[in-house]
Design a protein around this motif. Sequence first.
Motif, PDB file in Angstrom:
ATOM      1  N   GLU A  72      -4.114   4.187  -4.122  1.00  0.00           N
ATOM      2  CA  GLU A  72      -4.382   3.833  -2.723  1.00  0.00           C
ATOM      3  C   GLU A  72      -5.775   3.221  -2.542  1.00  0.00           C
ATOM      4  OE1 GLU A  72      -2.062   3.881  -0.361  1.00  0.00           O
ATOM      5  OE2 GLU A  72      -0.763   4.478  -2.022  1.00  0.00           O
ATOM      6  N   HIS A  99      -3.732  -1.249  -4.927  1.00  0.00           N
ATOM      7  CA  HIS A  99      -3.146  -2.364  -4.164  1.00  0.00           C
ATOM      8  C   HIS A  99      -3.948  -3.650  -4.385  1.00  0.00           C
ATOM      9  CE1 HIS A  99      -0.148  -0.015  -1.973  1.00  0.00           C
ATOM     10  NE2 HIS A  99      -1.073   0.927  -1.778  1.00  0.00           N
ATOM     11  N   LYS A 108       5.566   4.704   1.431  1.00  0.00           N
ATOM     12  CA  LYS A 108       4.673   3.749   0.783  1.00  0.00           C
ATOM     13  C   LYS A 108       5.390   2.846  -0.241  1.00  0.00           C
ATOM     14  CE  LYS A 108       0.705   6.853   1.255  1.00  0.00           C
ATOM     15  NZ  LYS A 108      -0.305   7.671   0.547  1.00  0.00           N
ATOM     16  N   GLN A 128       5.854  -0.977   0.660  1.00  0.00           N
ATOM     17  CA  GLN A 128       4.623  -1.762   0.557  1.00  0.00           C
ATOM     18  C   GLN A 128       4.393  -2.232  -0.878  1.00  0.00           C
ATOM     19  OE1 GLN A 128       1.062   0.340   1.754  1.00  0.00           O
ATOM     20  NE2 GLN A 128      -0.300  -1.334   1.092  1.00  0.00           N
ATOM     21  N   TRP A 129       4.569  -1.309  -1.838  1.00  0.00           N
ATOM     22  CA  TRP A 129       4.376  -1.658  -3.243  1.00  0.00           C
ATOM     23  C   TRP A 129       5.371  -2.737  -3.676  1.00  0.00           C
ATOM     24  CZ3 TRP A 129       0.307  -0.617  -6.089  1.00  0.00           C
ATOM     25  CH2 TRP A 129      -0.480   0.512  -5.814  1.00  0.00           C
TER      26      TRP A 129
END
Length: 624
Positions: free
Chosen positions: A555, A559, A584, A587-588
């Motif tokens: 985190e 990213h 999450k 998002q990845w």
Amino acid sequence: MRSLEKIKNQSFALKTRYEWEEKAEASLKGKTVESLQTTTYENIVLKPLYTRQDEQSVPEFPGGSDFRRGVYPLGYMKNEWKAAQRITYQTPQELQEKLHQSFDKGQSAISFDVKKVLFEEEKSLVNILAGIYHQYPFAINAKDLQTSFLTEVAGLDGHNQLCGYIGSDPIALFAEEGIISNEFFTEWVKNIQLSNSNFPNLRTILIDSVPYHNGGANAVQELGIAIAVGVYYLEKLQEKGIELEEILTKMIFQFSIGSNYFMEIAKLRAARVLWNRITELYGATEEVRGMVIAAVTSSFTKTVHDPHVNLLRGGNEAFAAIIGGIQYLHVSPYDELTGTTPFSERIARNIQLLLKEEAHLKKVIDPAGGSWYVEALTNQLAEKAWVFFQQIDSSGGILEVLKSSWLQQEITAVYEKRNSDIQTRKQSIVGTNVFANLADAVPQKPLVNEKPYFADGGKIEAILEKRLAEPYEELRRKAKSIEEKLAAKPSVGLICIGELKQYKARLDFMKSFLATGGLEVVESNAISSIETAKQFVSELSTKYVCILGTNDQYETIGHEILAALKAEFPERVFYLAGLPEKEKQDQWINEGIKQFIHLKSNCYKTLSAILSELEVNTNEKTKA
């Protein structure tokens, strides 16, 4: 001396089950004792603890009642099991030499695969058996050559004194071949009728459950099928005028012994319970109701890679077979899949001798008898197998369920569950899907036994011989092929974020995960910036890259590293070690992660996809 007396006189207060559960749950950190329960492929729930409340009513001694505790009152003390190692050979002369050598080294039954070459020259088989046939019992699965074999040995002096078994199971052959030959079965029945007078002490009716085991069947299915085949032969042979008691003295059952130690012990015990029940219903006397069992260690559990681990598997399976109360045992050599050697054959034979002479198993009568766990498992297996047998019987019997493919579908369903657990590594195969050794030489494709038993007959779906390790072995062969074409091992780059202590757990996991498919890792030094990550990736020869570190690092910097790498190296494929929280994950993926690799990942499918893509790219390069 005072302290020794104190120790001798020391006692402990009895604890209740509730107190045990309370203590256990305190160490489970919020989980219940029930969470320790496991469900087997037989759909039997195993408890974490068995107590006197689980005690079963069992016979007081072996050799009586339902025969679960064995067919002999004194166990192996008066009736040792026979070391029936199947001798491998290419020529009759080699077989003759190896048989005599084996008996000098502890073999105690005449056992080998029957090949047509043994009947090509007159009296070839008679010459091979000279000097040993009247000293040792036979342990022969003659398969489609039983008639030829018995015809030959009928020419031996004193052939009416032959003992042991020279058996054949037509239904097992039908299942393996995928053909039902009525002509062969008719000939087999005639052969049994003739052999009863020629060989009064020789068992010739084999009930072989090995093909179903090797197809992936669970213990319940193996037992139900074995009993159904036994019933089928009982009825067909009685129709031909053979007396019930005579049929039963000619029968022998063969089981393959798998890796679930206590389940296999219970399987053999339950088999005797079931057969006793069947024969009692047919009106047989107690003297002929005991089941005689030949056992072989499982080929289903063996691996081509890291073959010496097969020694441990074979030893475990042999131990279970002996504790289960068998009469004949073959332990497969550790390299049987790729071709045995005199050394591996000697070691396999010595496993039995160690268990007999050094572990003293021949001196203990039914060591599993009365165990709360084993007895409960035996009863559960027997009850479930009886239900499965009734399903076969109500569907018309064993041949009808083979013709309809119902039995094949039932076995396939269990195999697919086993295979899924191997692919996701819920179940481990040491040296194959865990702790794989990349330095291990990749052997040639395993030996395949050709089995063209019948020229024609009614077609059915064959039960194909399988092994659990085969999917991963295919990955390793594919990786080896790619390596030979590229002159370099296929690999995956690992971007290690942070300090060693932070990423080491996931680094070790990824190394183990990738090695199972023959993939090498190229690991970075500790990455703390985007620039060092870019530098590392720019020097990689592989397009596959996995980012690994702690969840917090993902985190704080993960990213940013991914975004920069994806922008500069758009052709690269990125993975993330671990499974982020659900909210999450999107998002990845949107940022360029193709897949999360974690404990619950399907290891086989993940590696198969990488290798398949590499294989396509490699083929395109070599064509260009």
